[in-house]
Motif scaffolding. Structure first.
Motif, PDB file in Angstrom:
ATOM      1  N   TYR A 274    -103.920 -30.923 -15.935  1.00  0.00           N
ATOM      2  CA  TYR A 274    -103.047 -31.091 -14.770  1.00  0.00           C
ATOM      3  C   TYR A 274    -103.793 -31.839 -13.667  1.00  0.00           C
ATOM      4  CZ  TYR A 274     -99.471 -29.969 -11.298  1.00  0.00           C
ATOM      5  OH  TYR A 274     -98.490 -30.058 -10.344  1.00  0.00           O
ATOM      6  N   GLU A 275    -103.130 -32.813 -13.062  1.00  0.00           N
ATOM      7  CA  GLU A 275    -103.745 -33.573 -11.979  1.00  0.00           C
ATOM      8  C   GLU A 275    -103.671 -32.745 -10.697  1.00  0.00           C
ATOM      9  OE1 GLU A 275    -103.353 -37.906  -9.716  1.00  0.00           O
ATOM     10  OE2 GLU A 275    -102.253 -37.530 -11.571  1.00  0.00           O
ATOM     11  N   GLY A 276    -104.796 -32.236 -10.258  1.00  0.00           N
ATOM     12  CA  GLY A 276    -104.822 -31.312  -9.129  1.00  0.00           C
ATOM     13  C   GLY A 276    -105.001 -29.896  -9.632  1.00  0.00           C
ATOM     14  N   CYS A 277    -104.597 -28.925  -8.832  1.00  0.00           N
ATOM     15  CA  CYS A 277    -104.732 -27.511  -9.186  1.00  0.00           C
ATOM     16  C   CYS A 277    -103.362 -26.953  -9.554  1.00  0.00           C
ATOM     17  CB  CYS A 277    -105.332 -26.730  -8.017  1.00  0.00           C
ATOM     18  SG  CYS A 277    -105.421 -24.943  -8.305  1.00  0.00           S
ATOM     19  N   LEU A 278    -103.208 -26.507 -10.802  1.00  0.00           N
ATOM     20  CA  LEU A 278    -101.925 -25.973 -11.273  1.00  0.00           C
ATOM     21  C   LEU A 278    -101.525 -24.737 -10.471  1.00  0.00           C
ATOM     22  CD1 LEU A 278     -99.548 -25.869 -13.251  1.00  0.00           C
ATOM     23  CD2 LEU A 278    -101.018 -24.569 -14.816  1.00  0.00           C
ATOM     24  N   ILE A 279    -102.488 -23.899 -10.108  1.00  0.00           N
ATOM     25  CA  ILE A 279    -102.183 -22.656  -9.391  1.00  0.00           C
ATOM     26  C   ILE A 279    -101.641 -22.968  -8.000  1.00  0.00           C
ATOM     27  CG2 ILE A 279    -103.121 -20.478  -8.548  1.00  0.00           C
ATOM     28  CD1 ILE A 279    -102.880 -20.864 -11.647  1.00  0.00           C
ATOM     29  N   GLU A 280    -102.226 -23.934  -7.311  1.00  0.00           N
ATOM     30  CA  GLU A 280    -101.707 -24.363  -6.012  1.00  0.00           C
ATOM     31  C   GLU A 280    -100.296 -24.921  -6.158  1.00  0.00           C
ATOM     32  OE1 GLU A 280    -104.172 -27.039  -3.832  1.00  0.00           O
ATOM     33  OE2 GLU A 280    -105.969 -25.808  -4.020  1.00  0.00           O
ATOM     34  N   ALA A 281    -100.071 -25.691  -7.226  1.00  0.00           N
ATOM     35  CA  ALA A 281     -98.758 -26.303  -7.444  1.00  0.00           C
ATOM     36  C   ALA A 281     -97.690 -25.245  -7.709  1.00  0.00           C
ATOM     37  CB  ALA A 281     -98.825 -27.293  -8.602  1.00  0.00           C
ATOM     38  N   LEU A 282     -98.013 -24.234  -8.510  1.00  0.00           N
ATOM     39  CA  LEU A 282     -97.062 -23.148  -8.786  1.00  0.00           C
ATOM     40  C   LEU A 282     -96.743 -22.385  -7.507  1.00  0.00           C
ATOM     41  CD1 LEU A 282     -98.421 -21.691 -12.157  1.00  0.00           C
ATOM     42  CD2 LEU A 282     -96.230 -22.850 -11.812  1.00  0.00           C
ATOM     43  N   TRP A 283     -97.765 -22.101  -6.716  1.00  0.00           N
ATOM     44  CA  TRP A 283     -97.576 -21.380  -5.457  1.00  0.00           C
ATOM     45  C   TRP A 283     -96.702 -22.197  -4.505  1.00  0.00           C
ATOM     46  CZ3 TRP A 283     -98.684 -22.300  -0.338  1.00  0.00           C
ATOM     47  CH2 TRP A 283     -98.679 -21.195   0.527  1.00  0.00           C
ATOM     48  N   THR A 284     -96.968 -23.477  -4.392  1.00  0.00           N
ATOM     49  CA  THR A 284     -96.189 -24.347  -3.495  1.00  0.00           C
ATOM     50  C   THR A 284     -94.733 -24.412  -3.922  1.00  0.00           C
ATOM     51  OG1 THR A 284     -98.156 -25.697  -3.038  1.00  0.00           O
ATOM     52  CG2 THR A 284     -96.015 -26.685  -2.543  1.00  0.00           C
ATOM     53  N   GLU A 285     -94.497 -24.489  -5.223  1.00  0.00           N
ATOM     54  CA  GLU A 285     -93.124 -24.525  -5.735  1.00  0.00           C
ATOM     55  C   GLU A 285     -92.412 -23.204  -5.443  1.00  0.00           C
ATOM     56  OE1 GLU A 285     -89.595 -25.559  -7.751  1.00  0.00           O
ATOM     57  OE2 GLU A 285     -91.255 -26.819  -7.053  1.00  0.00           O
ATOM     58  N   ALA A 286     -93.113 -22.091  -5.632  1.00  0.00           N
ATOM     59  CA  ALA A 286     -92.495 -20.783  -5.431  1.00  0.00           C
ATOM     60  C   ALA A 286     -92.137 -20.545  -3.969  1.00  0.00           C
ATOM     61  CB  ALA A 286     -93.438 -19.681  -5.928  1.00  0.00           C
ATOM     62  N   PHE A 287     -92.963 -21.027  -3.040  1.00  0.00           N
ATOM     63  CA  PHE A 287     -92.753 -20.751  -1.617  1.00  0.00           C
ATOM     64  C   PHE A 287     -92.089 -21.902  -0.865  1.00  0.00           C
ATOM     65  CE2 PHE A 287     -95.813 -17.219  -2.010  1.00  0.00           C
ATOM     66  CZ  PHE A 287     -95.207 -16.279  -1.195  1.00  0.00           C
ATOM     67  N   LYS A 288     -91.616 -22.922  -1.565  1.00  0.00           N
ATOM     68  CA  LYS A 288     -91.121 -24.116  -0.868  1.00  0.00           C
ATOM     69  C   LYS A 288     -89.927 -23.806   0.037  1.00  0.00           C
ATOM     70  CE  LYS A 288     -88.124 -25.851  -4.615  1.00  0.00           C
ATOM     71  NZ  LYS A 288     -87.885 -26.991  -5.546  1.00  0.00           N
ATOM     72  N   ASP A 289     -89.032 -22.918  -0.391  1.00  0.00           N
ATOM     73  CA  ASP A 289     -87.868 -22.586   0.446  1.00  0.00           C
ATOM     74  C   ASP A 289     -88.294 -21.837   1.707  1.00  0.00           C
ATOM     75  OD1 ASP A 289     -86.112 -23.772  -1.285  1.00  0.00           O
ATOM     76  OD2 ASP A 289     -85.583 -21.921  -2.333  1.00  0.00           O
ATOM     77  N   VAL A 290     -89.261 -20.934   1.557  1.00  0.00           N
ATOM     78  CA  VAL A 290     -89.727 -20.162   2.715  1.00  0.00           C
ATOM     79  C   VAL A 290     -90.377 -21.090   3.739  1.00  0.00           C
ATOM     80  CG1 VAL A 290     -91.368 -18.408   3.485  1.00  0.00           C
ATOM     81  CG2 VAL A 290     -90.018 -18.024   1.417  1.00  0.00           C
ATOM     82  N   PHE A 291     -91.236 -21.994   3.284  1.00  0.00           N
ATOM     83  CA  PHE A 291     -91.921 -22.874   4.227  1.00  0.00           C
ATOM     84  C   PHE A 291     -90.994 -23.948   4.783  1.00  0.00           C
ATOM     85  CE2 PHE A 291     -95.630 -20.774   2.625  1.00  0.00           C
ATOM     86  CZ  PHE A 291     -96.501 -20.791   3.713  1.00  0.00           C
ATOM     87  N   ALA A 292     -89.947 -24.291   4.032  1.00  0.00           N
ATOM     88  CA  ALA A 292     -88.941 -25.200   4.590  1.00  0.00           C
ATOM     89  C   ALA A 292     -88.239 -24.541   5.770  1.00  0.00           C
ATOM     90  CB  ALA A 292     -87.928 -25.586   3.515  1.00  0.00           C
ATOM     91  N   ALA A 293     -87.967 -23.237   5.639  1.00  0.00           N
ATOM     92  CA  ALA A 293     -87.318 -22.501   6.728  1.00  0.00           C
ATOM     93  C   ALA A 293     -88.266 -22.327   7.909  1.00  0.00           C
ATOM     94  CB  ALA A 293     -86.839 -21.143   6.224  1.00  0.00           C
ATOM     95  N   LEU A 294     -89.532 -22.138   7.642  1.00  0.00           N
ATOM     96  CA  LEU A 294     -90.502 -21.955   8.719  1.00  0.00           C
ATOM     97  C   LEU A 294     -90.596 -23.172   9.628  1.00  0.00           C
ATOM     98  CD1 LEU A 294     -93.562 -20.143   7.064  1.00  0.00           C
ATOM     99  CD2 LEU A 294     -91.751 -19.169   8.453  1.00  0.00           C
ATOM    100  N   GLY A 295     -90.283 -24.344   9.067  1.00  0.00           N
ATOM    101  CA  GLY A 295     -90.363 -25.561   9.872  1.00  0.00           C
ATOM    102  C   GLY A 295     -89.406 -25.578  11.035  1.00  0.00           C
ATOM    103  N   ASN A 296     -88.337 -24.798  10.961  1.00  0.00           N
ATOM    104  CA  ASN A 296     -87.338 -24.756  12.029  1.00  0.00           C
ATOM    105  C   ASN A 296     -87.392 -23.480  12.861  1.00  0.00           C
ATOM    106  OD1 ASN A 296     -86.223 -27.236  11.106  1.00  0.00           O
ATOM    107  ND2 ASN A 296     -85.137 -26.109   9.492  1.00  0.00           N
ATOM    108  N   GLU A 297     -88.332 -22.600  12.533  1.00  0.00           N
ATOM    109  CA  GLU A 297     -88.375 -21.299  13.189  1.00  0.00           C
ATOM    110  C   GLU A 297     -89.519 -21.208  14.197  1.00  0.00           C
ATOM    111  OE1 GLU A 297     -86.293 -18.714  12.877  1.00  0.00           O
ATOM    112  OE2 GLU A 297     -85.016 -19.733  11.435  1.00  0.00           O
TER     113      GLU A 297
END
Length: 418
Positions: A274-297
């Motif tokens: 995997y190009e980069g860190c697979l664990i970071e990528a899985l974490w980012t995918e799992a939390f993407k909705d939460v951090f998208a919401a944080l951008g407006n809060e």
């Protein structure tokens, strides 16, 4: 870091009855017992001649102690709709280093830690398994945001409980130090793809330390003392103190959706290539909705940890029955203090019942001056974007002195030589 791995390994056909091509069969649990597993019986009959007949054998989750921690396993004996298999479950961070406050993202090292611990603990039972068909069922990937104080961490948790974005919605619960996503109001999982948990690691670590203190007091097991020494180290405790932990439980359906192989050998190869860190990528995918919401809060930040601590000292009450200390009154007065910061002295005085206001003021002024309270104007300078407060920096996920742990098999070899 990888905080937990749950994997399944099917039994070899030679030890089972049934049809592997149709994915149904049974394994003889008594053979498993002969090879080291501890079984329990659902029914015991005592005969007049003194003989005992046991039936409805089953295998509960069993713990295998390792050098730094322990691994759990369970035998699923099979049935009409599934092939018999063993499930392994453990925190590789704990197996490798004795704690999970921080740890490694090395997929191969973490998986092999579980395999090695099981092979050493159950050398005969492991020969009954088809290891080349082992699958990943569940993997917890975790990263941390360092807060300025524990109080700010609790404020962040309270703010996160109001977040919802896309298919990700927070679950209402009464825990002041934890916020869940993907879990319903009864505490049951509501998603078959992922579950998210955000919590204060310092509070969890102190709870684990208290549990270990009790185990050390009640037993002479060296493993508990070793774990306690590791968890109580200044390095581990210092990193956990103000840590806000973001934990994603990635389930097999999410791996399937992302096109990631679940066979253990293929999963390891995928992570290596995997190009980069697979664990970071899985974490980012799992939390993407939460951090998208944080951008407006935005959230109101109160950094008066010193005032809260003084209130706890002044108004903490020890229960005669349990010996535990309650800080309910201190926390109530601290919320009253924060209302001054948020609304200003005059507005709080105007909107609070006269007797309540004066009673709270009299008690609050034992730790903070009235002049200070009267100068709080309720300006919004302490309202900031949540993303500024909650910053997960992948480059700062462990102390500066951190060294990657050795493979578990190497640790065992070194101890054998020494």
């Amino acid at each position: 870091m990888i905080d937990l791995i749950r994997m399944s390994i099917p039994f070899n056909e030679d030890f089972c009855s049934g049809d592997a091509t149709e994915s149904h069969g049974l394994v003889d649990l008594q053979v498993c017992q002969w090879n080291g597993a501890k079984l329990e019986s659902g029914e015991v009959e005592y005969e007049p001649d003194g003989s005992v007949t046991v039936s409805r054998l089953r295998h509960p989750f069993e713990s295998i102690p390792s050098s730094n921690s322990s691994l759990s396993f369970k035998i699923y004996s099979g049935g009409l709709n599934y092939w018999p298999h063993i499930e392994l479950k453990a925190s590789p961070a704990k197996l490798l280093q004795g704690h999970n406050v921080y740890g490694t993202c090395d997929v191969e090292k973490c998986i092999f830690a579980l395999v090695q611990a099981f092979n050493v603990g159950m050398p005969n039972l492991t020969t009954m398994l088809d290891w080349h068909l082992a699958e990943i069922q569940h993997i917890d990937v975790t990263f941390t945001a360092q807060m300025e104080s524990q109080s700010q961490g609790r404020q962040a948790i309270a703010a996160l409980k109001n977040i919802s974005s896309g298919q990700t919605r927070s679950s209402k619960n009464s825990h002041a130090t934890t916020c869940y996503f993907g879990v319903n109001s009864q505490g049951k999982k509501s998603s078959r793809h992922k579950q998210l948990k955000i919590y204060l690691k310092g509070a969890e670590l102190e709870h684990q330390i208290n549990e270990l203190l009790q185990k050390v007091k009640n037993s002479n097991i060296p493993l508990y003392k070793k774990q306690l020494d590791i968890m109580q180290s200044s390095e581990v405790r210092g990193f956990a103190e103000n840590a806000l932990r973001f934990e994603a439980s990635v389930l097999s359906r999410m791996l399937q959706r992302l096109g990631i192989p679940r066979l253990v050998s293929e999963f390891i190869d995928y992570a290596k290539s995997y190009e980069g860190c697979l664990i970071e990528a899985l974490w980012t995918e799992a939390f993407k909705d939460v951090f998208a919401a944080l951008g407006n809060e935005k959230m109101t930040v109160f950094d008066d940890e010193d005032i809260l601590n003084k209130l706890k000292i002044e108004f903490g009450k020890v229960s005669e029955k349990t010996g535990n200390t309650s800080y309910a009154k201190a926390n109530r007065l601290f919320r009253f203090y924060r209302s001054f910061k948020n609304e200003g002295y005059e507005e709080v005085k105007r909107t609070t019942a006269k007797n309540t206001f004066h009673d709270n003021m009299r008690q609050l002024c034992l730790v903070v001056s009235k002049a200070h309270l009267q100068n709080l104007k309720g300006i919004a300078s302490n309202v900031v974007p949540m993303l500024r407060v909650i910053n997960v920096d992948f480059s700062k996920q462990h102390p500066a002195s951190y060294v990657e742990p050795e493979h578990l098999c190497d640790q065992i070899s070194l101890r054998a030589v020494s």
